[in-house]
Design an enzyme around this catalytic site. Structure first.
Site, mmCIF file in Angstrom:
data_model
loop_
_atom_site.group_PDB
_atom_site.id
_atom_site.type_symbol
_atom_site.label_atom_id
_atom_site.label_comp_id
_atom_site.label_asym_id
_atom_site.label_seq_id
_atom_site.Cartn_x
_atom_site.Cartn_y
_atom_site.Cartn_z
ATOM 1 N N GLU A 123 0.877 -1.175 0.000
ATOM 2 C CA GLU A 123 0.000 0.000 0.000
ATOM 3 C C GLU A 123 0.905 1.212 0.000
ATOM 4 O OE1 GLU A 123 -1.305 3.117 1.141
ATOM 5 O OE2 GLU A 123 -2.481 2.378 2.837
ATOM 6 N N CYS A 171 -2.786 8.558 4.139
ATOM 7 C CA CYS A 171 -2.600 8.237 2.721
ATOM 8 C C CYS A 171 -3.842 8.532 1.902
ATOM 9 C CB CYS A 171 -2.180 6.783 2.552
ATOM 10 S SG CYS A 171 -3.274 5.609 3.368
#
Length: 522
Positions: free
Chosen positions: A253, A287
């Site tokens: 990720e 994020c």
């Protein structure tokens, strides 16, 4: 996510204290600049020992079954609930988060434990498969899911528990043993939980934490059977390259530069409030923060005015348990430098800061909540992940321009669209990202029922949902013959009679017209 950059690139882990990697590293409080404690580095041989120790216990852990493993993880859930304030205190101290942000980490984990514990049997229990061909009807088909023995997790500093234990929980529920290397900036909360797992809960020895910088991370990659990494795309590529040497599968990720599209039929006040929270929660160090906002021209001025008013009211600084602030410190000093560079570059090229725009003077490491207008796609703030309390707002002619600009990025993690429900959903389906929210922001990560992962340079693999636990498993197909004679038709010896029978049977079941089915030819 720039938060992962230090994980395998840094040669030291000091927060300005001059400690070398061989001496260990000091963990400081970003809100005050004070040193909390010193942490020893685990060299490669200790990482190897840790992995081998939990590996030796993994088979017994797997044998407990889904219900047995959930009973132990349920005790971890209860410990997190009972020690909520203790965990939040540690999170606040080592990250510089405000109390409201620090307190969310344990809450998220308790929900995730319940989700995977309740659904594990359905998600990774044996699959019963019906043969598609009558020729295979004498076989019983089953698929079982066996865990990778040891899952290695390399986690970042922005959410020290959510992005470490949040991956460990489904891996453990799947039956794997887990070793985690946290960021050298924020290892304390994870160390505390892992120690509680071992001593206060007394759970099986299948969860471990190792500390260090590049050498420690590399050793964990080498020794593990599966790697979960959260961090920057630059470091993620290095992790993937290292894992390739041992053919170790990875899930990455790698962050994003997430867009928000505000259509002319949006509820402007809701959209502005969402942009404020989506852009500045956790000081923008998420994020899936809303970093770029594209607003259709008819409502642009109203939106900017409401967003600016909302951001100007945000309280910046350190609080205690009383929830007195909204925006806390920057956890990594390296990241503050990146944020300042992005803002300065944008302003130098014509952007205007309606709020903020610079570091905050005084103790601690803070950056002012910043709203930038007159931005364009030549600027870093609109092209790269800023990962700080900065939002760029851009006026667009129509939804076509908004979609084009939203997709004009190498990232593709998350996004959001605001407008009338049906219209916004239609536009959301055109945004190129792994998770898109309609009339909301960042909530996709909390929807554990559906996959969460990145497109483009934002990663490989997914968290959450069925895929979020199955990725920690290896599928094994079982083809069980229920009845038969001494030989199968495919076996030796090859004779004309048996091969002719096989040919006629396969033609009978595979042809879709009567002429071919009965061998009449063209």
């Amino acid at each position: 996510m720039e938060s992962g950059t230090a994980q395998v690139k840094a040669s030291g882990a000091e927060r300005g204290n001059g400690a070398s990697a061989s001496e260990g590293f000091e963990v400081g409080n970003p809100a005050t600049g004070e040193v909390i404690r010193k942490v020893s580095i685990d060299p490669p041989e200790q990482v190897r020992d840790a992995v081998e120790r939990v590996r030796a216990n993994q088979a017994e852990w797997e044998a407990l079954g889904n219900k047995g493993r959930y009973r132990w993880l349920g005790q971890l859930r209860d410990w997190l609930i009972d020690n909520h304030d203790r965990v939040a205190d540690t999170m606040q101290a080592e990250t510089g988060k405000v109390r409201a942000d620090a307190a969310t980490e344990g809450v998220y984990l308790t929900d995730l434990i319940n989700f995977y514990g309740a659904k594990a049997e359905k998600l990774i229990g044996d699959d019963k498969v019906r043969p598609h061909s009558p020729l295979m009807r004498s076989k019983k088909l089953r698929v079982q899911y066996r865990p990778f023995p040891v899952v290695g997790i390399i986690s970042p500093w922005n959410f020290p528990l959510i992005l470490s234990l949040g991956d460990a929980i489904p891996a453990l529920q799947a039956g794997a043993a887990v070793v985690i290397k946290p960021s050298e900036f924020t290892p304390l909360g994870l160390m505390e939980v892992v120690e509680a797992w071992k001593t206060e809960i007394g759970a099986p020895d299948v969860l471990e934490c190792v500390n260090g910088v590049a050498e420690t991370a590399t050793a964990l990659i080498d020794e593990s059977d599966f790697i979960q990494f959260t961090g920057s795309d630059r470091t993620g590529k290095k992790v993937m390259a290292r894992a390739a040497e041992t053919l170790t599968p990875v899930s990455l990720e790698l962050g994003g530069n997430d867009p928000m599209v505000v259509l002319r039929d949006a509820n402007v006040e809701r959209a502005a409030n969402a942009a404020a929270w989506g852009g500045f929660a956790n000081s923008g160090q998420i994020c899936i923060s809303a970093e770029r906002v594209y607003v259709e021209e008819p409502i642009y001025d109203e939106f900017v005015a409401k967003l600016t008013q909302e951001v100007e009211a945000l309280r910046v600084g350190a609080d205690g348990v009383e929830y007195g602030k909204e925006v806390g410190a920057m956890t990594s000093p390296n990241q503050t430098t990146i944020v300042a560079d992005h803002v300065e570059e944008a302003v130098a090229n014509g952007a205007r800061a309606l709020t903020g725009g610079k570091r905050v003077d005084g103790p601690g490491d803070y950056f002012e909540p910043t709203v930038l207008v007159d931005v364009d796609h030549s600027m870093k703030v609109m092209r790269e992940e800023t990962f700080g309390p900065v939002v760029g707002v851009m006026k667009v002619r129509d939804e076509e321009e908004a979609v084009r600009l939203a997709n004009d990025t190498r990232h593709g993690l998350s996004g959001s669209v605001f407008g009338s429900k049906r219209h916004a959903e239609q536009v959301a389906r055109r945004i190129e990202c792994g998770s898109c929210n309609v009339n909301d922001v960042m909530v996709g990560f909390l929807a554990s029922d559906v996959p969460f992962g990145g497109w483009k340079d934002s990663g490989i693999g997914y968290r959450h949902g069925e895929i979020g636990i199955k990725k920690f498993c290896r599928a094994e197909s079982l083809v069980i013959t229920r009845f038969g004679g001494k030989r199968e038709l495919l076996w030796f010896p090859y004779t004309e009679k048996r091969r002719d029978l096989l040919a006629r049977l396969t033609r009978m079941f595979n042809a879709r017209d009567l002429r071919r089915r009965f061998g009449k030819g063209a």
